[in-house]
Design a protein around this motif. Structure first.
Motif, PDB file in Angstrom:
ATOM      1  N   ALA A  16      36.952 -30.153   2.618  1.00 31.38           N
ATOM      2  CA  ALA A  16      37.188 -29.705   1.245  1.00 31.38           C
ATOM      3  C   ALA A  16      37.189 -30.883   0.272  1.00 31.38           C
ATOM      4  O   ALA A  16      36.661 -30.783  -0.835  1.00 31.38           O
ATOM      5  N   SER A  17      37.763 -32.012   0.675  1.00 29.36           N
ATOM      6  CA  SER A  17      37.807 -33.161  -0.240  1.00 29.36           C
ATOM      7  C   SER A  17      36.407 -33.695  -0.529  1.00 29.36           C
ATOM      8  O   SER A  17      36.125 -34.141  -1.643  1.00 29.36           O
ATOM      9  N   ARG A  18      35.519 -33.615   0.467  1.00 30.82           N
ATOM     10  CA  ARG A  18      34.135 -34.035   0.230  1.00 30.82           C
ATOM     11  C   ARG A  18      33.450 -33.090  -0.757  1.00 30.82           C
ATOM     12  O   ARG A  18      32.695 -33.525  -1.633  1.00 30.82           O
ATOM     13  N   GLN A  19      33.716 -31.795  -0.605  1.00 30.86           N
ATOM     14  CA  GLN A  19      33.136 -30.826  -1.528  1.00 30.86           C
ATOM     15  C   GLN A  19      33.615 -31.092  -2.954  1.00 30.86           C
ATOM     16  O   GLN A  19      32.829 -31.062  -3.913  1.00 30.86           O
ATOM     17  N   LEU A  20      34.888 -31.394  -3.094  1.00 29.54           N
ATOM     18  CA  LEU A  20      35.454 -31.655  -4.415  1.00 29.54           C
ATOM     19  C   LEU A  20      34.946 -32.970  -5.003  1.00 29.54           C
ATOM     20  O   LEU A  20      34.593 -33.030  -6.185  1.00 29.54           O
ATOM     21  N   SER A  21      34.921 -34.013  -4.194  1.00 26.83           N
ATOM     22  CA  SER A  21      34.468 -35.308  -4.718  1.00 26.83           C
ATOM     23  C   SER A  21      33.005 -35.232  -5.152  1.00 26.83           C
ATOM     24  O   SER A  21      32.607 -35.810  -6.163  1.00 26.83           O
TER      25      SER A  21
END
Length: 200
Positions: A16-21
């Protein structure tokens, strides 16, 4: 403007953090098409953890370093150069066991160098890397509002950035990701919507 994009999740495309970044970087480059993006994936290409060799490499003149020290020095120098040259930074920082990933910690350890990212003065430490804008894309499986853990991983990231003189910091957060498919989808959707309007 040079934009440094850091990812540190070990989950690859499921992160999820990769998607957000990525969404933050996309929004940023849409607003500033001339931005030059440098991407560093700390999970795919991890920086070796801070060690005695790291310290020895920094303390040994370049012409006296053996291969191991040259390797450590090269990592430190490249990491610092990317950081100092960037006018803006996007950091993907998932919560792992109430902290940041060890990969992201290793990145911060390479930056915490006196005379480069900060200096000591008669009145205490002073950051030398101010003037950068940073957006931290965070994720967590649980809900941490009002919990003893709080947002410890976010606070650590802010602490280090503040120590380096960086105060323009925003957080895009998705949490409760382990509470079922619907909760995960709703949290990520809300965070992506927040990211999409950051630069409008």
């Amino acid at each position: 403007m040079k934009l440094l994009h850091i990812d540190s999740s070990i989950l690859g495309e499921a992160s999820a953090s990769r998607q957000l970044s990525r969404a933050v970087v996309d929004a940023w480059t849409a607003a500033q098409p001339n931005a030059q993006v440098t991407y560093r994936d700390l999970a795919a290409e991890p920086i070796s953890h801070f060690s005695g060799l790291t310290l020895a490499a920094g303390a040994t003149p370049a012409d006296q370093r053996n291969d191991a020290l040259k390797y450590e020095a090269a990592i430190s120098e490249a990491t610092m150069k990317e950081f100092l040259e960037a006018g803006a930074i996007v950091i993907g920082a998932p919560m792992y066991n109430f902290s940041i990933s060890s990969q992201l910690k290793a990145w911060f350890d390479r930056l915490a160098v006196a005379g480069k990212a900060f200096t000591y003065t008669e009145t205490g430490p002073k950051g030398l890397a101010g003037g950068k804008k940073v957006i931290v894309a965070t994720s967590a499986g649980g809900q941490h509002v009002g919990q003893p853990s709080g947002y410890a991983h976010e606070e650590y990231v802010k602490l280090m950035l503040n120590f380096f003189g960086i105060t323009d910091i925003q957080v895009v957060r998705a949490e409760g990701l382990a509470y079922g498919d619907e909760a995960r989808a709703n949290s990520i959707k809300a965070a992506l919507e927040q990211a999409s309007v950051l630069f409008k």
